[in-house]
Scaffold this motif. Structure first.
Motif, PDB file in Angstrom:
ATOM      1  N   ASP A 101       0.900  -1.151   0.000  1.00  0.00           N
ATOM      2  CA  ASP A 101       0.000   0.000   0.000  1.00  0.00           C
ATOM      3  C   ASP A 101       0.938   1.200   0.000  1.00  0.00           C
ATOM      4  O   ASP A 101       1.588   1.487   1.002  1.00  0.00           O
ATOM      5  CB  ASP A 101      -0.894  -0.003   1.244  1.00  0.00           C
ATOM      6  CG  ASP A 101      -1.899   1.133   1.247  1.00  0.00           C
ATOM      7  OD1 ASP A 101      -1.656   2.149   0.566  1.00  0.00           O
ATOM      8  OD2 ASP A 101      -2.923   1.003   1.942  1.00  0.00           O
ATOM      9  N   SER A 102       1.040   1.882  -1.131  1.00  0.00           N
ATOM     10  CA  SER A 102       2.069   2.901  -1.301  1.00  0.00           C
ATOM     11  C   SER A 102       2.012   4.014  -0.263  1.00  0.00           C
ATOM     12  O   SER A 102       3.015   4.650   0.012  1.00  0.00           O
ATOM     13  CB  SER A 102       2.003   3.496  -2.708  1.00  0.00           C
ATOM     14  OG  SER A 102       0.730   4.082  -2.928  1.00  0.00           O
ATOM     15  N   ASP A 103       0.868   4.254   0.335  1.00  0.00           N
ATOM     16  CA  ASP A 103       0.761   5.322   1.327  1.00  0.00           C
ATOM     17  C   ASP A 103       0.972   4.844   2.760  1.00  0.00           C
ATOM     18  O   ASP A 103       1.184   5.658   3.658  1.00  0.00           O
ATOM     19  CB  ASP A 103      -0.628   5.979   1.250  1.00  0.00           C
ATOM     20  CG  ASP A 103      -0.839   6.692  -0.071  1.00  0.00           C
ATOM     21  OD1 ASP A 103       0.167   7.164  -0.642  1.00  0.00           O
ATOM     22  OD2 ASP A 103      -1.989   6.770  -0.527  1.00  0.00           O
ATOM     23  N   ALA A 104       0.891   3.538   3.006  1.00  0.00           N
ATOM     24  CA  ALA A 104       0.877   3.087   4.394  1.00  0.00           C
ATOM     25  C   ALA A 104       1.991   2.098   4.744  1.00  0.00           C
ATOM     26  O   ALA A 104       2.754   2.339   5.673  1.00  0.00           O
ATOM     27  CB  ALA A 104      -0.480   2.475   4.726  1.00  0.00           C
ATOM     28  N   TYR A 105       2.108   0.984   4.043  1.00  0.00           N
ATOM     29  CA  TYR A 105       3.043  -0.052   4.461  1.00  0.00           C
ATOM     30  C   TYR A 105       3.297  -1.043   3.335  1.00  0.00           C
ATOM     31  O   TYR A 105       2.596  -1.067   2.326  1.00  0.00           O
ATOM     32  CB  TYR A 105       2.515  -0.797   5.689  1.00  0.00           C
ATOM     33  CG  TYR A 105       1.204  -1.504   5.435  1.00  0.00           C
ATOM     34  CD1 TYR A 105       1.186  -2.827   5.016  1.00  0.00           C
ATOM     35  CD2 TYR A 105      -0.010  -0.849   5.608  1.00  0.00           C
ATOM     36  CE1 TYR A 105      -0.015  -3.475   4.764  1.00  0.00           C
ATOM     37  CE2 TYR A 105      -1.211  -1.492   5.368  1.00  0.00           C
ATOM     38  CZ  TYR A 105      -1.207  -2.803   4.947  1.00  0.00           C
ATOM     39  OH  TYR A 105      -2.393  -3.438   4.701  1.00  0.00           O
ATOM     40  N   THR A 106       4.308  -1.903   3.547  1.00  0.00           N
ATOM     41  CA  THR A 106       4.606  -3.032   2.670  1.00  0.00           C
ATOM     42  C   THR A 106       4.710  -4.270   3.551  1.00  0.00           C
ATOM     43  O   THR A 106       5.381  -4.251   4.578  1.00  0.00           O
ATOM     44  CB  THR A 106       5.922  -2.818   1.908  1.00  0.00           C
ATOM     45  OG1 THR A 106       5.821  -1.631   1.134  1.00  0.00           O
ATOM     46  CG2 THR A 106       6.234  -3.987   0.998  1.00  0.00           C
ATOM     47  N   LEU A 107       4.059  -5.338   3.151  1.00  0.00           N
ATOM     48  CA  LEU A 107       4.053  -6.600   3.885  1.00  0.00           C
ATOM     49  C   LEU A 107       4.576  -7.685   2.957  1.00  0.00           C
ATOM     50  O   LEU A 107       4.099  -7.829   1.836  1.00  0.00           O
ATOM     51  CB  LEU A 107       2.627  -6.922   4.329  1.00  0.00           C
ATOM     52  CG  LEU A 107       2.399  -8.242   5.025  1.00  0.00           C
ATOM     53  CD1 LEU A 107       3.136  -8.275   6.349  1.00  0.00           C
ATOM     54  CD2 LEU A 107       0.913  -8.458   5.241  1.00  0.00           C
ATOM     55  N   SER A 108       5.576  -8.438   3.412  1.00  0.00           N
ATOM     56  CA  SER A 108       6.172  -9.482   2.590  1.00  0.00           C
ATOM     57  C   SER A 108       6.281 -10.766   3.398  1.00  0.00           C
ATOM     58  O   SER A 108       6.698 -10.738   4.561  1.00  0.00           O
ATOM     59  CB  SER A 108       7.555  -9.036   2.117  1.00  0.00           C
ATOM     60  OG  SER A 108       8.155 -10.021   1.314  1.00  0.00           O
ATOM     61  N   VAL A 109       5.907 -11.884   2.792  1.00  0.00           N
ATOM     62  CA  VAL A 109       6.013 -13.197   3.416  1.00  0.00           C
ATOM     63  C   VAL A 109       6.760 -14.103   2.443  1.00  0.00           C
ATOM     64  O   VAL A 109       6.396 -14.196   1.269  1.00  0.00           O
ATOM     65  CB  VAL A 109       4.620 -13.790   3.722  1.00  0.00           C
ATOM     66  CG1 VAL A 109       4.746 -15.162   4.345  1.00  0.00           C
ATOM     67  CG2 VAL A 109       3.825 -12.863   4.621  1.00  0.00           C
ATOM     68  N   THR A 110       7.831 -14.750   2.907  1.00  0.00           N
ATOM     69  CA  THR A 110       8.610 -15.649   2.062  1.00  0.00           C
ATOM     70  C   THR A 110       8.870 -16.963   2.777  1.00  0.00           C
ATOM     71  O   THR A 110       8.914 -17.019   4.008  1.00  0.00           O
ATOM     72  CB  THR A 110       9.971 -15.034   1.677  1.00  0.00           C
ATOM     73  OG1 THR A 110      10.715 -14.802   2.871  1.00  0.00           O
ATOM     74  CG2 THR A 110       9.812 -13.746   0.923  1.00  0.00           C
ATOM     75  N   THR A 111       9.046 -18.019   2.015  1.00  0.00           N
ATOM     76  CA  THR A 111       9.437 -19.324   2.533  1.00  0.00           C
ATOM     77  C   THR A 111      10.485 -19.903   1.599  1.00  0.00           C
ATOM     78  O   THR A 111      10.327 -19.870   0.388  1.00  0.00           O
ATOM     79  CB  THR A 111       8.233 -20.281   2.618  1.00  0.00           C
ATOM     80  OG1 THR A 111       7.271 -19.720   3.519  1.00  0.00           O
ATOM     81  CG2 THR A 111       8.647 -21.635   3.129  1.00  0.00           C
ATOM     82  N   ASP A 112      11.582 -20.398   2.169  1.00  0.00           N
ATOM     83  CA  ASP A 112      12.668 -21.013   1.410  1.00  0.00           C
ATOM     84  C   ASP A 112      12.886 -22.430   1.911  1.00  0.00           C
ATOM     85  O   ASP A 112      12.786 -22.701   3.106  1.00  0.00           O
ATOM     86  CB  ASP A 112      13.976 -20.237   1.592  1.00  0.00           C
ATOM     87  CG  ASP A 112      13.892 -18.830   1.058  1.00  0.00           C
ATOM     88  OD1 ASP A 112      13.432 -18.656  -0.080  1.00  0.00           O
ATOM     89  OD2 ASP A 112      14.290 -17.903   1.786  1.00  0.00           O
ATOM     90  N   VAL A 113      13.231 -23.329   0.994  1.00  0.00           N
ATOM     91  CA  VAL A 113      13.606 -24.691   1.346  1.00  0.00           C
ATOM     92  C   VAL A 113      15.057 -24.860   0.957  1.00  0.00           C
ATOM     93  O   VAL A 113      15.410 -24.722  -0.217  1.00  0.00           O
ATOM     94  CB  VAL A 113      12.722 -25.728   0.614  1.00  0.00           C
ATOM     95  CG1 VAL A 113      13.176 -27.134   0.953  1.00  0.00           C
ATOM     96  CG2 VAL A 113      11.260 -25.527   0.961  1.00  0.00           C
ATOM     97  N   ASP A 114      15.917 -25.103   1.946  1.00  0.00           N
ATOM     98  CA  ASP A 114      17.339 -25.317   1.706  1.00  0.00           C
ATOM     99  C   ASP A 114      17.585 -26.790   1.415  1.00  0.00           C
ATOM    100  O   ASP A 114      17.057 -27.663   2.118  1.00  0.00           O
ATOM    101  CB  ASP A 114      18.172 -24.910   2.926  1.00  0.00           C
ATOM    102  CG  ASP A 114      18.088 -23.426   3.218  1.00  0.00           C
ATOM    103  OD1 ASP A 114      17.873 -22.651   2.268  1.00  0.00           O
ATOM    104  OD2 ASP A 114      18.241 -23.045   4.393  1.00  0.00           O
ATOM    105  N   ALA A 115      18.403 -27.067   0.405  1.00  0.00           N
ATOM    106  CA  ALA A 115      18.760 -28.453   0.087  1.00  0.00           C
ATOM    107  C   ALA A 115      19.714 -28.986   1.146  1.00  0.00           C
ATOM    108  O   ALA A 115      20.488 -28.234   1.737  1.00  0.00           O
ATOM    109  CB  ALA A 115      19.412 -28.518  -1.290  1.00  0.00           C
ATOM    110  N   ALA A 116      19.665 -30.278   1.376  1.00  0.00           N
ATOM    111  CA  ALA A 116      20.568 -30.910   2.340  1.00  0.00           C
ATOM    112  C   ALA A 116      21.989 -30.879   1.793  1.00  0.00           C
ATOM    113  O   ALA A 116      22.210 -31.003   0.591  1.00  0.00           O
ATOM    114  CB  ALA A 116      20.127 -32.344   2.595  1.00  0.00           C
ATOM    115  N   THR A 117      22.958 -30.669   2.675  1.00  0.00           N
ATOM    116  CA  THR A 117      24.374 -30.711   2.310  1.00  0.00           C
ATOM    117  C   THR A 117      25.066 -31.727   3.199  1.00  0.00           C
ATOM    118  O   THR A 117      24.449 -32.322   4.079  1.00  0.00           O
ATOM    119  CB  THR A 117      25.042 -29.328   2.498  1.00  0.00           C
ATOM    120  OG1 THR A 117      25.030 -29.000   3.898  1.00  0.00           O
ATOM    121  CG2 THR A 117      24.328 -28.248   1.701  1.00  0.00           C
TER     122      THR A 117
END
Length: 135
Positions: A101-117
């Motif tokens: 919302d350019s006048d109020a806030y930015t909301l971001s949600v992310t999920t990552d899956v790391d490969a096994a090492t």
């Protein structure tokens, strides 16, 4: 009481916009830490080169609001181990969504899956980020 031990971290970051839908995040990272950091990483210092292409697209919702889903694939090359870090990068894939919302806030949600090492099992990481402008 024990003395406070400090960790240090520095990085350089650049984003290249290849097309309207595809960008490439590239950064270098250097990290040095205390004895606990050294025991966990096997070295007192760690340096890495990280490449992460990202595909995203923004959709206008009206009234200055947008929603942007994205996917990314990250490869992290550990340069502390010499040339061996170039042949066995850490990999992860992720997806997320950003609402702005350019006048109020930015909301971001992310999920990552790391490969096994060889040193770490597969893991899932999520991040919630709220940005509020200060006017």
């Amino acid at each position: 009481t024990a003395a406070t031990e400090q960790d240090s971290k520095a990085s350089a970051y650049v984003t290249l916009q290849a097309t309207p839908l595809i960008s490439l995040d590239a950064r270098t990272q250097w990290q040095a830490g205390n004895a606990e950091f050294a025991a966990a990483n096997g070295a007192a210092e760690k340096s890495a080169v990280i490449l992460a292409p990202k595909i995203d697209h923004s959709f206008a919702l009206g009234d200055g609001k947008t929603i942007s889903p994205f996917v990314t694939y990250k490869r992290e090359f550990d340069m502390s181990t010499g040339a061996g870090g170039l042949t066995a990068p850490e990999r992860s894939a992720g997806a997320g969504i950003t609402y702005k919302d350019s006048d109020a806030y930015t909301l971001s949600v992310t999920t990552d899956v790391d490969a096994a090492t060889s040193t770490a099992p597969q893991s899932v990481n999520s991040k919630f980020k709220l940005s509020v402008p200060i006017n």
